[in-house]
Design a protein around this motif. Sequence first.
Motif, PDB file in Angstrom:
ATOM      1  N   GLY A  12       0.721  -1.232  -0.046  1.00  0.00           N
ATOM      2  CA  GLY A  12       0.012   0.040   0.023  1.00  0.00           C
ATOM      3  C   GLY A  12       0.813   1.171   0.078  1.00  0.00           C
ATOM      4  N   LEU A  13       1.850   1.231   0.789  1.00  0.00           N
ATOM      5  CA  LEU A  13       2.801   2.603   0.768  1.00  0.00           C
ATOM      6  C   LEU A  13       3.599   2.804  -0.511  1.00  0.00           C
ATOM      7  CD1 LEU A  13       3.728   4.538   2.844  1.00  0.00           C
ATOM      8  CD2 LEU A  13       5.637   3.151   3.328  1.00  0.00           C
ATOM      9  N   SER A  14       3.758   1.539  -1.160  1.00  0.00           N
ATOM     10  CA  SER A  14       4.533   1.722  -2.511  1.00  0.00           C
ATOM     11  C   SER A  14       3.371   2.041  -3.556  1.00  0.00           C
ATOM     12  CB  SER A  14       5.316   0.266  -2.657  1.00  0.00           C
ATOM     13  OG  SER A  14       4.304  -0.473  -3.011  1.00  0.00           O
TER      14      SER A  14
ATOM     15  N   LEU B 228       8.901   2.783  -8.940  1.00  0.00           N
ATOM     16  CA  LEU B 228       8.760   1.408  -9.697  1.00  0.00           C
ATOM     17  C   LEU B 228       9.284   0.214  -9.226  1.00  0.00           C
ATOM     18  CD1 LEU B 228       7.107   0.403 -12.276  1.00  0.00           C
ATOM     19  CD2 LEU B 228       9.169   1.103 -13.666  1.00  0.00           C
ATOM     20  N   VAL B 229      10.506   0.442  -8.946  1.00  0.00           N
ATOM     21  CA  VAL B 229      11.366  -0.842  -8.444  1.00  0.00           C
ATOM     22  C   VAL B 229      10.580  -1.297  -7.388  1.00  0.00           C
ATOM     23  CG1 VAL B 229      13.552  -1.497  -7.519  1.00  0.00           C
ATOM     24  CG2 VAL B 229      13.299  -0.241  -9.697  1.00  0.00           C
ATOM     25  N   VAL B 230      10.382  -0.371  -6.144  1.00  0.00           N
ATOM     26  CA  VAL B 230       9.933  -0.661  -4.878  1.00  0.00           C
ATOM     27  C   VAL B 230       8.371  -1.271  -5.249  1.00  0.00           C
ATOM     28  CG1 VAL B 230       9.047   0.090  -2.943  1.00  0.00           C
ATOM     29  CG2 VAL B 230      11.054   1.010  -3.548  1.00  0.00           C
TER      30      VAL B 230
ATOM     31  N   LEU C 272       3.964  10.437  -6.737  1.00  0.00           N
ATOM     32  CA  LEU C 272       5.033  10.613  -7.955  1.00  0.00           C
ATOM     33  C   LEU C 272       4.181  11.065  -9.409  1.00  0.00           C
ATOM     34  CD1 LEU C 272       8.212   9.036  -6.782  1.00  0.00           C
ATOM     35  CD2 LEU C 272       7.528  11.513  -6.613  1.00  0.00           C
ATOM     36  N   THR C 273       3.383  10.008  -9.792  1.00  0.00           N
ATOM     37  CA  THR C 273       2.859  10.100 -11.092  1.00  0.00           C
ATOM     38  C   THR C 273       1.888  11.309 -11.469  1.00  0.00           C
ATOM     39  OG1 THR C 273       2.823   7.721 -10.982  1.00  0.00           O
ATOM     40  CG2 THR C 273       1.333   8.785 -12.541  1.00  0.00           C
ATOM     41  N   PHE C 274       1.312  11.746 -10.060  1.00  0.00           N
ATOM     42  CA  PHE C 274       0.409  12.740 -10.226  1.00  0.00           C
ATOM     43  C   PHE C 274       1.073  14.123  -9.911  1.00  0.00           C
ATOM     44  CE2 PHE C 274      -2.641   9.189 -10.410  1.00  0.00           C
ATOM     45  CZ  PHE C 274      -3.065   9.499 -11.590  1.00  0.00           C
ATOM     46  N   GLY C 275       2.424  14.344 -10.156  1.00  0.00           N
ATOM     47  CA  GLY C 275       2.941  15.650  -9.992  1.00  0.00           C
ATOM     48  C   GLY C 275       3.518  15.735  -8.774  1.00  0.00           C
TER      49      GLY C 275
ATOM     50  N   GLU D 264      12.460   8.550  -6.128  1.00  0.00           N
ATOM     51  CA  GLU D 264      12.100   9.338  -7.188  1.00  0.00           C
ATOM     52  C   GLU D 264      11.113   8.206  -8.095  1.00  0.00           C
ATOM     53  OE1 GLU D 264      13.922   8.542 -10.252  1.00  0.00           O
ATOM     54  OE2 GLU D 264      15.096   7.203  -9.151  1.00  0.00           O
ATOM     55  N   ALA D 265      10.844   8.533  -9.290  1.00  0.00           N
ATOM     56  CA  ALA D 265       9.742   7.661 -10.232  1.00  0.00           C
ATOM     57  C   ALA D 265      10.645   6.026 -10.343  1.00  0.00           C
ATOM     58  CB  ALA D 265       9.483   8.286 -11.286  1.00  0.00           C
ATOM     59  N   LEU D 266      11.651   6.133 -10.727  1.00  0.00           N
ATOM     60  CA  LEU D 266      12.326   4.995 -11.027  1.00  0.00           C
ATOM     61  C   LEU D 266      12.461   4.161  -9.590  1.00  0.00           C
ATOM     62  CD1 LEU D 266      13.545   2.960 -12.940  1.00  0.00           C
ATOM     63  CD2 LEU D 266      15.865   4.134 -12.399  1.00  0.00           C
TER      64      LEU D 266
END
Length: 92
Positions: free
Chosen positions: A44-46, A82-84, A53-56, A77-79
């Motif tokens: 849930g946290l990830s 995504l990995v998490v 981060l996706t929405f600004g 950050e975004a990468l």
Amino acid sequence: MEGRLLPLFVALPLAGAFLTPLLSKIWLRFSDLIANLVTAALLGLSVYGLLFLTFGGMPLLHWTGGWKFIGIAMWYEALTALVVLVINVVGF
């Protein structure tokens, strides 16, 4: 999402690993319950972090222990998000 939530990615698994052997002596199924609760909370946290981060949202930086330039920097950050997320989906 605030930078104060970043240490939860480290603290929740450590707390689960600490509580599992203690509480499984009371009831044998506590280990399954703790593992499922910790992985669900991390998932849930990830998801929350990736959506933030996706929405600004801006990338997050947290200096562990409050020590600037000497301590451990946690960068989200975004990468990283995504990995998490992929790791937590596989773990769940």
